[in-house]
Scaffold this active site. Structure first.
Site, PDB file in Angstrom:
ATOM      1  N   ALA A 462      28.807  50.598  76.918  1.00 25.80           N
ATOM      2  CA  ALA A 462      28.771  51.201  75.597  1.00 25.80           C
ATOM      3  C   ALA A 462      29.826  50.579  74.699  1.00 25.80           C
ATOM      4  CB  ALA A 462      28.998  52.710  75.694  1.00 25.80           C
ATOM      5  N   ASP A 463      29.472  50.445  73.416  1.00 25.17           N
ATOM      6  CA  ASP A 463      30.448  50.064  72.412  1.00 25.17           C
ATOM      7  C   ASP A 463      31.415  51.227  72.264  1.00 25.17           C
ATOM      8  OD1 ASP A 463      31.892  49.373  70.245  1.00 25.17           O
ATOM      9  OD2 ASP A 463      30.250  49.332  68.827  1.00 25.17           O
ATOM     10  N   LYS A 464      32.704  50.963  72.401  1.00 25.03           N
ATOM     11  CA  LYS A 464      33.686  52.050  72.416  1.00 25.03           C
ATOM     12  C   LYS A 464      33.741  52.800  71.100  1.00 25.03           C
ATOM     13  CE  LYS A 464      37.570  49.270  70.772  1.00 25.03           C
ATOM     14  NZ  LYS A 464      37.574  49.946  69.452  1.00 25.03           N
ATOM     15  N   THR A 465      33.537  52.098  69.967  1.00 22.70           N
ATOM     16  CA  THR A 465      33.776  52.719  68.664  1.00 22.70           C
ATOM     17  C   THR A 465      32.665  53.675  68.297  1.00 22.70           C
ATOM     18  OG1 THR A 465      32.741  50.802  67.647  1.00 22.70           O
ATOM     19  CG2 THR A 465      35.122  50.806  67.773  1.00 22.70           C
ATOM     20  N   THR A 467      31.090  55.760  69.793  1.00 25.84           N
ATOM     21  CA  THR A 467      30.273  56.242  70.897  1.00 25.84           C
ATOM     22  C   THR A 467      31.134  57.023  71.887  1.00 25.84           C
ATOM     23  OG1 THR A 467      28.841  54.321  70.659  1.00 25.84           O
ATOM     24  CG2 THR A 467      28.665  55.571  72.703  1.00 25.84           C
TER      25      THR A 467
END
Length: 598
Positions: A462-465, A467
Site C-alpha cells: 500500500a501507498d503509505k500516504t 491509506t
C-alpha cells in the site's frame, strides 16, 4: 422526458397501484394534460380519473431515463435491450447502463411496486400464521366465535391477495422462465407457492375430493395458505433488499460525480468573468479557479499558481504545487492560490468521468464465480422438480392409504421447501455492495474478477500516504547545527512558513504552536518556486527550503546530510534552515501512521 415517454417503451407503470405492465398489452388508458397513462385494470383507471392530482403529483419522483437508454442484467451482461424489463434468463430486473439521475424521494418503479406489495404481504402472512399455528402450536383458538369452516374460508380470503396480488410478478417471471427454457429461482417460487395455494384452494372449496383419512374432526382438509403467503412475503423482502442495494449503488456513483462543481467561472476576452454551468464549458475556454474552489474540469494552468489537493485521485494528502504549464484535474481541491486554466477535455473524456464509468462498469461486471453459480442454479431447479416428482411417485406406489393424497402433499412439500434459492443472487449483490462501499471509501474496484481475486490475497503493498496514514502532515523532528537551539530553529522556520502557501507550512506552524513558540514578523518575504522561502526576521536573513535553495545561497548542507537521509528513508520530508549564510538546522515533517493501520 415525461411519464408518457416511459409508457411508449416496453414497460409502463400504473400511476395508481404502481404495478409494472406491458405498454402494448391493450390495458385501459386515460388521457390527462396531453399525457397518456396506462392501467392494470379499469378500477385503477376510474380512480385516477376521479382524483388525478392525488396520483399524478410528481414531487420527489425520479425522472425517467432518456429514451434509448440501454439496460442490462447484472448476472447476464450479454443481455442488453433498450428500455427497462426483466432478464429472460434469471428474471431479475434489468439495470440502466447509464448513470442514474439523482432524486429526492421514490426510487426505481419496481422497488416502489415491490415495497407496496411487501407492506400488504407481511400483515396478511402474519395473520395466516397466527390463525393456523395458534391452534397447532399453542392450542389456542384466536377466533372462537367463528366455526372451523368459517375460519378456513377466512384463510382463503386472506391468502388470495397475499399470494396472487403480492406474488403476481413471481408467477409471471416463473411462466416466462418455462417459456424461454431458462429455469431459475422464479420457476421454483411459482411452482412452490402456486402448488401450495392451488392445493389449499381445492381443499377448502371441495374437501369431498380428498379421502376421508385426510379429514379432521370437523371434516376439513389441512391447508397450506400460510406457507404460500410467507414464501411470497420472504421473497418480496429479499427482492426489496436487493433493489435497495442496487438503488444505493447509483448514489455512490453520483457522489463521485458531485466531486466536480456544477458551475465554472469563465474568463472573457476583455478580462471579465462570467459564471456558467459546467455543461456549457468547451475545450479551449479559459476558466478561473479561486482559492478554496474545486477545479471544475481537466485542463492546463495558464497563469497564476497554487497548491492543489489531489487526494481524491492519488490518496496523497500533501497538496501538489501547480504552476503555468502544469495539468490539473477536475474535482480536485484548490488551495489558497488563484490561477487561470485552459480547458483540455470535457464530457466523457475527463478523468473524473472515466473513473465514474469504471466504477459503474465494475458494479455491472461479472465475477468468475458467477458462472459457477449460474451453472449450479441451472441444475438445481430441474433437480428440485425431479425430486418432487420422485417423491410423488414413491408415496403413490409405496405409501399408505390414501396414497394419492400423501403423494400430492409430499410433492408440494418438496417444492415449498426449495423455494426460493438465493444462490444466483448472492454473488451479484455482494459485488455491487462491495464496489459501492469501496467507492464511498475512496477505493475503486476495476471489475468483479479483481474483487474476487482479492479474497485470495495474502500480501498487500500500500501507498503509505492517506491509506495507512492520517492524511495530515505533522512536525516530527528538529535537528540543529552548532550554535543554534531547536526552539530557535523552529521559531524561525515557523515565522517564514506563516507567510507561505506551501502545503507543509501548516505542519510547521502547528508544531511551533504546541511548543508555545510565536512566529515573528517577516520582512522582504520571497517564495522561490519548487525550492522554498526566505525573508528578513529581526535583522536576520533566513531561508527555509530544500538542498537546491541552500546551494543557491552557497550554503553547505553536508553537516546534516546524514541525518536528513535517515529521515527521508523513514518517509519524512526535510527542510533546511539557513540564517545569515550559515546552516542553522533542519525541520522534518511526516504524515503520521493511523492507529488502525496495523
Amino acid at each position: 422526458m415525461n411519464r408518457s415517454d416511459l409508457n411508449e417503451g416496453h414497460m409502463a407503470v400504473d400511476p395508481v397501484c404502481g404495478m409494472m405492465l406491458d405498454a402494448n398489452a391493450g390495458k385501459p388508458t386515460y388521457e390527462y394534460k396531453g399525457e397518456t397513462y396506462r392501467f392494470c385494470s379499469e378500477g385503477c383507471r376510474r380512480r385516477l380519473a376521479k382524483e388525478p392530482n392525488r396520483f399524478l403529483d410528481k414531487r420527489g419522483e425520479p425522472e425517467p431515463l432518456a429514451r434509448g437508454t440501454l439496460y442490462t442484467c447484472a448476472m447476464h451482461p450479454e443481455i442488453v435491450q433498450e428500455g427497462p424489463g426483466h432478464c429472460p434468463k434469471c428474471g431479475m430486473a434489468l439495470e440502466p447502463m447509464s448513470i442514474p439521475a439523482e432524486h429526492d424521494h421514490g426510487g426505481h418503479p419496481e422497488l416502489v411496486d415491490f415495497t407496496r406489495r411487501l407492506k400488504v404481504a407481511v400483515p396478511l402472512s402474519l395473520a395466516l400464521v397466527a390463525l393456523d399455528m395458534g391452534r397447532h402450536v399453542f392450542v389456542i383458538d384466536l377466533l372462537p366465535f367463528l366455526s372451523p369452516q368459517a375460519q378456513q374460508w377466512l384463510k382463503l380470503s386472506l391468502a388470495i391477495p397475499a399470494v396472487l396480488w403480492c406474488g403476481w410478478s413471481f408467477f409471471v417471471r416463473g411462466f416466462q422462465s418455462v417459456r424461454s427454457g431458462w429455469l431459475n429461482m422464479f420457476t421454483l417460487i411459482a411452482l412452490g407457492t402456486g402448488a401450495a395455494f392451488l392445493y389449499s384452494v381445492v381443499a377448502t372449496v371441495a374437501p369431498v375430493l380428498f379421502p376421508e383419512a385426510m379429514h379432521d374432526a370437523h371434516g376439513l382438509v389441512p391447508v397450506y395458505f400460510e406457507a404460500a403467503a410467507v414464501s411470497v412475503a420472504l421473497v418480496l423482502l429479499g427482492q426489496v433488499l436487493e433493489l435497495r442495494a442496487r438503488e444505493k449503488t447509483g448514489g455512490a456513483i453520483r457522489a463521485l460525480l458531485d466531486l466536480a462543481p456544477k458551475m465554472a467561472l469563465r474568463v472573457l476576452s476583455d478580462g471579465k468573468t462570467e459564471t456558467i454551468p459546467l455543461a456549457e464549458v468547451k475545450v479551449g475556454d479559459v476558466l478561473r479557479v479561486r482559492p478554496g474552489d474545486k477545479v471544475p474540469i481537466d485542463g492546463t494552468v495558464t497563469a497564476g499558481r497554487s497548491a492543489i489537493d489531489e487526494s481524491m485521485l492519488t490518496g496523497e494528502p500533501i497538496p501538489v504545487e501547480k504552476n503555468a504549464g502544469d495539468r490539473v484535474t477536475g474535482g480536485t481541491l484548490n488551495g489558497r492560490g488563484s490561477f487561470d486554466m485552459r480547458v483540455d477535455r470535457t464530457g466523457a473524456e475527463t478523468t473524473l468521468a472515466q473513473v465514474v464509468e469504471m466504477v459503474a462498469s465494475a458494479q455491472r461486471s461479472r465475477a468468475p464465480i458467477q458462472a459457477l453459480a449460474d451453472k449450479v442454479s441451472g441444475y438445481f431447479v430441474p433437480a428440485v422438480i425431479a425430486v418432487s416428482v420422485i417423491a410423488f411417485i414413491a408415496w403413490y406406489m409405496f405409501g399408505p392409504e390414501p396414497r394419492l393424497a400423501y403423494a400430492l402433499v409430499a410433492a408440494i412439500t418438496v417444492l415449498i421447501i426449495a423455494c426460493p434459492c438465493a444462490l444466483g443472487l448472492a454473488t451479484p449483490i455482494s459485488i455491487m455492495v462491495a464496489t459501492r462501499r469501496g467507492a464511498q471509501a475512496g477505493v475503486l474496484v476495476r471489475n468483479g474478477a479483481a474483487l474476487e481475486r482479492l479474497a485470495a490475497v495474502d500480501a498487500l503493498i500500500a501507498d503509505k500516504t492517506g491509506t495507512l496514514t492520517e492524511g495530515k502532515p505533522a512536525l516530527t523532528a528538529v535537528d540543529t547545527s552548532s550554535g543554534f537551539t531547536p526552539d530557535e530553529v523552529l521559531r524561525l522556520a515557523a515565522s517564514l512558513e506563516a507567510g507561505s502557501e506551501h502545503p507543509l507550512a501548516t505542519a510547521v506552524l502547528r508544531g511551533a504552536g504546541h511548543k508555545g513558540l510565536k512566529a515573528a514578523k517577516v520582512a522582504d518575504f520571497e517564495a522561490v518556486t519548487g525550492q522554498g522561502v526566505g525573508g528578513r526576521i529581526d535583522e536576520q536573513i533566513a531561508a527555509l527550503g530544500n538542498a537546491r535553495l541552500m546551494e543557491s545561497f552557497g550554503i553547505e548542507v553536508k553537516p546534516l546530510a546524514k541525518a536528513a537521509d535517515a529521515r527521508r528513508k523513514r518517509g519524512e520530508t526535510v527542510m533546511y534552515l539557513a540564517v545569515d549564510g550559515r546552516l542553522a538546522g533542519l525541520v522534518a515533517v511526516a504524515d503520521p501512521i493511523k492507529p488502525s493501520a496495523r
